[in-house]
Design an enzyme around this catalytic site. Structure first.
Site, PDB file in Angstrom:
ATOM      1  N   HIS A 159      24.807 -17.966  12.326  1.00  0.00           N
ATOM      2  CA  HIS A 159      25.058 -18.592  11.016  1.00  0.00           C
ATOM      3  C   HIS A 159      25.526 -17.581   9.970  1.00  0.00           C
ATOM      4  CE1 HIS A 159      23.874 -22.582  12.230  1.00  0.00           C
ATOM      5  NE2 HIS A 159      22.867 -22.045  12.866  1.00  0.00           N
ATOM      6  N   SER A 195      20.062 -26.253  13.297  1.00  0.00           N
ATOM      7  CA  SER A 195      21.123 -25.520  13.969  1.00  0.00           C
ATOM      8  C   SER A 195      21.536 -26.253  15.248  1.00  0.00           C
ATOM      9  CB  SER A 195      20.666 -24.078  14.242  1.00  0.00           C
ATOM     10  OG  SER A 195      21.718 -23.305  14.765  1.00  0.00           O
TER      11      SER A 195
END
Length: 306
Positions: free
Chosen positions: A199, A93
């Site tokens: 996300h 990420s």
């Protein structure tokens, strides 16, 4: 330890802790320049935040994201000073941004400009769209996907972390319902201390706000292999990085696919650069017969360099 078979992994959000990076700067004072460069861009003293801020302040997205990135880059630079380099990089990420700097895709200053825009947009989206995330341990991806699809409301897997851990995210009620259902099936379900459902589509406003800032950045071809969370494979197309990075904010992190691809390519030394050792733990759970290290402070660096 040869660069040809070594990959650097860069830590993701949630790995921050009070005092991170301090001992690395004490050992290599020249690394303070990484924090100073970030501070000029951010408009606040990032090193002071990492060294002295309480946990709740560090946990704010606008502080944790650049702080983790700065510590991660310091760790990679400390390894370089000691002659240890990698021929591939991957991040989880947020860590993908440190990986972009390490591979030469963006300058360090532009890396921090991207993180400033990303963290501010995500902080705003999190405050507007309350969501939740749960780590699910002990159930297969297929079982988790099935439960999420059968749960009323919006919830889905967003982090494919290891063969035994998948993170789900979504609306608070839906995420809790799915986590409870999986726990009733025998899984461990741990609620994560995050501001929203990262996300997932709850971050769409952040992706939309972030993209124009990314369009001002110059991107270059990576000098070494760079892996993508979105595909789980080597990044082979940088023609629309602003669009790709905006998509990254709302797309699942396919970290297990990245580890599988790295293993297939013969990489056998994995070094996590950044605070804590979450990714090193995920590698340990996923791959066999590989060497795993983490560098987050002077002590862990000493274990790697011998």
């Amino acid at each position: 330890m040869t660069a040809e078979k070594t990959v650097f992994l860069f830590s993701g959000q949630g790995s921050q802790y009070a005092g991170m990076g301090v001992s690395l700067i004490e050992k290599y004072p020249e690394l303070r320049g990484i924090f100073d460069e970030a501070s000029d861009i951010l408009g606040f003293d990032l090193f002071d935040k990492c060294a002295n801020a309480p946990e709740e302040e560090l946990a704010r997205t606008v502080v944790s994201q650049p702080g983790i990135m700065a510590v991660s880059l310091c760790a990679a630079e400390a390894l370089k000073i000691n002659g240890i380099n990698a021929s591939a990089a991957a991040g989880h990420s947020l860590g993908e941004y440190a990986a972009m700097v390490y591979t030469g895709m963006v300058s360090r200053a532009d890396g921090f400009r991207l993180i400033k825009a990303r963290s501010e947009a995500m902080q705003k989206a999190a405050e507007a769209n309350k969501g939740a995330m749960y780590a699910i341990i002990g159930k297969s991806v297929e079982e988790i996907e099935k439960v999420c699809s059968e749960t009323e409301g919006y919830v889905l897997p967003v982090n494919y972390n290891s063969s035994v851990q998948t993170v789900i995210a979504g609306e608070e009620d839906a995420a809790k319902a799915a986590a409870d259902a999986l726990a009733a099936m025998g899984a461990r379900a741990i609620k994560l201390n995050v501001a929203s459902a990262f996300h997932s589509k709850l971050m769409q406003s952040a992706a939309d706000e972030f993209k124009p800032a990314a369009e001002k950045i110059v991107f270059s071809e990576p000098k070494i292999k760079m892996f993508s969370n979105i595909t789980g494979k080597v990044l082979d197309d940088i023609s629309d990085m602003p669009g790709r990075l905006a998509k990254h904010i709302v797309s699942p992190v396919r970290f297990t696919d990245e580890l599988a691809a790295l293993s297939e390519m013969g990489y056998d030394t994995f070094i996590e650069c950044g605070p804590n050792k979450v990714l090193a733990g995920l590698v340990k759970k996923t791959l066999k017969g590989v060497d795993i290290y983490n560098v987050q402070d002077a002590d862990s660096l000493a274990k790697v360099i011998g």
